[in-house]
Design an enzyme around this catalytic site. Structure first.
Site, PDB file in Angstrom:
ATOM      1  N   GLN A  88       2.804   9.995   1.372  1.00 32.68           N
ATOM      2  CA  GLN A  88       4.110   9.345   1.455  1.00 32.68           C
ATOM      3  C   GLN A  88       5.035   9.727   0.308  1.00 32.68           C
ATOM      4  O   GLN A  88       6.237   9.453   0.374  1.00 32.68           O
ATOM      5  CB  GLN A  88       3.949   7.828   1.506  1.00 32.68           C
ATOM      6  N   GLY A 132       0.835  -1.186   0.000  1.00 33.44           N
ATOM      7  CA  GLY A 132       0.000   0.000   0.000  1.00 33.44           C
ATOM      8  C   GLY A 132       0.871   1.237   0.000  1.00 33.44           C
ATOM      9  O   GLY A 132       2.034   1.199   0.428  1.00 33.44           O
ATOM     10  N   HIS A 175      -2.786   7.097   7.117  1.00 32.74           N
ATOM     11  CA  HIS A 175      -1.825   8.041   6.538  1.00 32.74           C
ATOM     12  C   HIS A 175      -2.513   9.329   6.092  1.00 32.74           C
ATOM     13  O   HIS A 175      -1.949  10.422   6.214  1.00 32.74           O
ATOM     14  CB  HIS A 175      -1.123   7.423   5.331  1.00 32.74           C
ATOM     15  N   CYS A 215       6.219   0.148   7.788  1.00 32.62           N
ATOM     16  CA  CYS A 215       5.780   1.270   6.958  1.00 32.62           C
ATOM     17  C   CYS A 215       6.941   1.733   6.085  1.00 32.62           C
ATOM     18  O   CYS A 215       8.081   1.842   6.564  1.00 32.62           O
ATOM     19  CB  CYS A 215       5.302   2.427   7.847  1.00 32.62           C
ATOM     20  N   LEU A 216       6.645   2.014   4.828  1.00 32.51           N
ATOM     21  CA  LEU A 216       7.682   2.480   3.915  1.00 32.51           C
ATOM     22  C   LEU A 216       8.244   3.829   4.331  1.00 32.51           C
ATOM     23  O   LEU A 216       9.362   4.182   3.932  1.00 32.51           O
ATOM     24  CB  LEU A 216       7.122   2.564   2.492  1.00 32.51           C
ATOM     25  N   HIS A 275      -4.222   1.027   7.657  1.00 31.58           N
ATOM     26  CA  HIS A 275      -2.895   1.646   7.658  1.00 31.58           C
ATOM     27  C   HIS A 275      -2.837   2.782   6.641  1.00 31.58           C
ATOM     28  O   HIS A 275      -2.366   3.894   6.966  1.00 31.58           O
ATOM     29  CB  HIS A 275      -1.847   0.576   7.339  1.00 31.58           C
ATOM     30  N   GLU A 276      -3.315   2.516   5.424  1.00 36.16           N
ATOM     31  CA  GLU A 276      -3.227   3.542   4.384  1.00 36.16           C
ATOM     32  C   GLU A 276      -4.184   4.698   4.635  1.00 36.16           C
ATOM     33  O   GLU A 276      -3.835   5.863   4.401  1.00 36.16           O
ATOM     34  CB  GLU A 276      -3.477   2.921   3.005  1.00 36.16           C
TER      35      GLU A 276
END
Length: 214
Positions: free
Chosen positions: A73, A68, A172, A126-127, A168-169
């Site tokens: 991000q 995702g 963000h 997380c990226l 999670h997304e």
């Protein structure tokens, strides 16, 4: 007072990003864009530019790799995210985590609400927080509403690992990182994860690191 790039209209900012070609740079924790509520999408990007941006998010997610990626991000404060999960994991992991394949999809202006009271806790990464993971307890099932990239309504119930991804997304887009919801004592480096905590569930980590699971 923001920097010039922060003050640039969103469409211009996206054009600047896309001009570089290839995967987009992913911003890391500490960047203000990750801590702001993203702006609802209502046509700030014309359809052709939106399609190019969505494709760039997809390419960037795959290259990272991740399951995702949210627009903040890559430094764009719009309520847009993409998800996709081939779920190429061992059967014991798939069963324990409820991880099933998810096709590529675009979430525009998404929001979620829990369905039922059941919660599940697993390590999450997380990226935008590279090199670390921590255990997060989340609703096991959620109802996601919003739109797709063509403006068509989304109203779908997700459970298991797909529910974790969409939470999670969407978080963000509200300026929330998974660390805000994590069990602090579970925080583990990538090396520790590889050497100690590869089990399908975090039960052993909870016992050894001293934290509770729901």
């Amino acid at each position: 007072m923001g920097t010039p790039s922060e003050r640039t209209p969103l469409a211009d900012r996206v054009e600047e990003l896309l001009a570089g070609g290839g995967p987009l740079p992913i911003v890391a924790a500490g960047e203000p864009v990750l801590r702001r509520r993203a702006e609802s999408f209502d046509g700030q990007l014309e359809p052709a530019l939106l399609a190019r941006f969505v494709e760039a998010l997809r390419v960037t997610m795959h290259a990272a790799p991740g399951v995702g990626l949210a627009a903040p991000q890559v430094g764009v404060g719009l309520r847009i995210a993409v998800i996709e999960d081939p779920a190429t994991v061992p059967d014991e992991v798939r069963v324990a985590r409820g991880r099933v394949p998810q096709p590529f999809r675009v979430l525009v202006n998404p929001s979620y609400e829990p369905v039922g009271a059941a919660r599940a806790a697993f390590f999450e990464g997380c990226l935008s927080v590279p090199g670390w993971q921590a255990v997060v307890a989340r609703p096991e099932t959620v109802r996601l509403t919003g739109l797709d990239e063509r403006g068509r309504p989304l109203d779908e119930v997700f459970t298991g690992w797909p529910a974790r991804i969409v939470q999670h997304e969407t978080d963000h887009l509200d300026g929330t990182l998974y660390l805000d919801r994590a069990e602090p004592r579970s925080l583990a480096s990538g090396r520790a994860m590889a050497e100690r905590w590869t089990q399908p569930t975090p039960a052993e980590a909870a016992a050894e690191l001293g934290f509770d699971l729901p």
